[in-house]
Design a protein around this motif. Structure first.
Motif, short mmCIF file in Angstrom:
data_model
loop_
_atom_site.label_atom_id
_atom_site.label_comp_id
_atom_site.label_asym_id
_atom_site.label_seq_id
_atom_site.Cartn_x
_atom_site.Cartn_y
_atom_site.Cartn_z
N UNK A 125 0.87 -1.19 0.00
CA UNK A 125 0.00 0.00 0.00
C UNK A 125 0.90 1.23 0.00
N UNK A 126 0.60 2.15 -0.92
CA UNK A 126 1.38 3.38 -1.01
C UNK A 126 0.50 4.57 -0.63
N UNK A 127 0.61 5.06 0.61
CA UNK A 127 -0.27 6.16 1.04
C UNK A 127 -0.11 7.42 0.17
N UNK A 128 1.09 7.58 -0.39
CA UNK A 128 1.33 8.79 -1.22
C UNK A 128 0.45 8.78 -2.47
N UNK A 129 -0.03 7.62 -2.85
CA UNK A 129 -0.88 7.52 -4.05
C UNK A 129 -2.36 7.54 -3.70
N UNK A 130 -2.66 7.72 -2.41
CA UNK A 130 -4.07 7.79 -2.02
C UNK A 130 -4.44 9.24 -1.73
N UNK A 131 -5.51 9.71 -2.37
CA UNK A 131 -5.93 11.11 -2.16
C UNK A 131 -6.68 11.27 -0.83
N UNK A 132 -6.97 10.16 -0.18
CA UNK A 132 -7.77 10.25 1.06
C UNK A 132 -6.98 9.85 2.29
N UNK A 133 -5.69 9.49 2.11
CA UNK A 133 -4.88 9.11 3.28
C UNK A 133 -4.53 10.33 4.13
N UNK A 134 -4.65 10.16 5.46
CA UNK A 134 -4.20 11.22 6.38
C UNK A 134 -3.29 10.56 7.42
N UNK A 135 -2.12 11.13 7.64
CA UNK A 135 -1.19 10.61 8.65
C UNK A 135 -1.72 10.93 10.04
N UNK A 136 -1.60 9.96 10.98
CA UNK A 136 -1.85 10.25 12.40
C UNK A 136 -0.47 10.44 13.01
N UNK A 137 -0.02 11.69 13.04
CA UNK A 137 1.38 11.96 13.40
C UNK A 137 1.74 11.45 14.79
N UNK A 138 2.85 10.69 14.84
CA UNK A 138 3.35 10.23 16.13
C UNK A 138 2.66 8.98 16.65
#
Ligand code: F63
Length: 393
Positions: A125-138
């Motif tokens: 899975x490549x999150x950079x290629x998903x327009x809906x991915x959001x990082x949960x920082x930390x």
């Protein structure tokens, strides 16, 4: 935080009302009433009503939305020897085959964050290629499984679809390290946990499972497992397909305090012998391959197979493949759950001996009813009523 939110909402509501609505001049203490008529085209929808309220007052709660109010149906394909069952899951538009595991509560995947030496022939899975991915920082996670395997990594959210059922803002855990058992298990690109969310390992804030997010909006807050020997089976979400089992469902209460689908088995029988033994605790675990029981029951069972022995080299009980292997019946309330002997001759060791489907639970205090058991029963995992339902197929 919720309290401050409400205060903000109250103030916002007041300001909105003051700005937006016209000031009506009328004599003091007069009364008037307005006759309401119902909107014939209005269809009640709680989710939509809540979403409108959140939108109106700018509440960006992590409200997950479920696109289909019916549910989903996904094929569960067995790996060789029914070792595990893999199902297609779409995350941010990318589809990976994952192992659905009712014994754990993390949804994690091989990803671009997994060391390339460990990615090998996996689908990642490549999150950079998903327009809906959001990082949960930390945020981080770390999990270990009953077979000694494990993984760990970072966390984000994305839109996850299983068999037509979509959950937005689902926690998706990206593996930055996986144990060797996963590296070499090339068809398995991660797990989708279906146990209770209190088992989720994400820190500092525990996350909800896909099913916990989806369940309350489904027609029925259930998922069902119909696993098969050496052929595709299915998981259904939100409905019970009565064509998949015989007779009636037999329900048993679940104790989810440890996060498992845990219940009481009231006794057992070997072959056509009498039902006996003490009652014991068990979990329904689609992520475990075999049927793991208390050592006393295991010894009693294999005492009925003359060539059976507990082999160190094989890592468990084996017997001559030519043996006639007895059924095992687990008494669950009024329901006699039969596991046919054909499923209890699990696999060939290549030397004329076969590996048993029943093995020791290692004395951990509860039995683990894995795929060997679940292949013989249609099982309803009822999140709404915190119960399990079983029926023969
Ligand atoms: C085959 N070992 C790697 C692997 C595949 C699935 C899992 O996960 C498990 C293992 C045992 C119990 N529950 C989940 O590990």
């Amino acid at each position: 935080m919720v309290y401050i939110g409400r205060l903000a909402v109250a103030v916002a509501a007041f300001l909105t009302a003051a700005e937006a609505s016209p000031i009506i001049q009328r004599p003091k203490n007069s009364t008037f009433s307005i006759q309401q008529i119902s909107n014939p085209n209005y269809k009640r929808n709680g989710t939509r009503a809540l979403q409108k309220a959140y939108a109106k007052y700018g509440i960006t709660k992590g409200l997950v939305s479920v696109q289909s109010s019916v549910g989903g149906d996904v094929t569960a394909t067995p790996e060789s020897d029914d070792n595990e069952y893999l199902c297609p899951v779409t995350i941010g538009g990318q589809t990976l085959n994952l192992d659905f595991d009712s014994g754990s509560s993390d949804l994690w995947v091989f990803s671009t964050s997994t060391p390339s030496s460990e990615q090998q022939s996996h689908t990642i899975y490549n999150p950079a290629k998903s327009s809906t991915f959001k990082e949960l920082n930390g945020f981080t996670w770390q999990i270990s499984y009953g077979d000694g395997s494990g993984a760990s990594g970072t966390v984000g959210t994305d839109t996850v679809t299983v068999g037509g059922l979509t959950v937005k803002n689902q926690a998706v855990e990206l593996a930055t390290a996986v144990s060797s058992e996963f590296v070499t298990d090339s068809a398995n690109n991660g797990l989708l946990g279906l146990a209770w969310s209190n088992l989720n390992t994400v820190e500092p804030t525990q996350q909800q499972t896909f099913f916990a997010n989806a369940g309350p909006q489904l027609q029925q807050n259930v998922f069902t497992a119909d696993l098969r020997h050496d052929q595709p089976g299915s998981y259904d979400f939100g409905f019970i397909d009565t064509s998949k089992f015989q007779g009636n469902l037999n329900y048993v209460p679940v104790d989810n305090s440890q996060g498992f689908w845990q219940f009481t088995v009231d006794g057992y029988a070997v072959g056509d012998g009498a039902t006996g033994g003490n009652s014991f605790s068990a979990i329904a675990d689609t992520g475990t391959t075999l049927l793991l029981l208390d050592d006393n029951i295991v010894s009693d069972y294999y005492s009925q197979i003359s060539s059976a022995q507990n082999s160190n080299s094989a890592g468990g009980f084996v017997f001559d493949c030519t043996e006639d292997v007895p059924d095992l019946t687990l008494q669950i309330g009024d329901y006699a759950a039969v596991v046919p002997g054909s499923l209890l001759n699990f696999s060939q060791n290549g030397d004329g001996t076969c590996f048993g489907g029943i093995q020791s639970d290692g004395g951990q205090g509860f039995a683990i009813l894995g795929d060997v058991f679940l292949k013989a029963q249609f099982t309803v995992f009822d999140q709404g009523n915190v119960q399990l339902g079983f029926a023969p197929k």
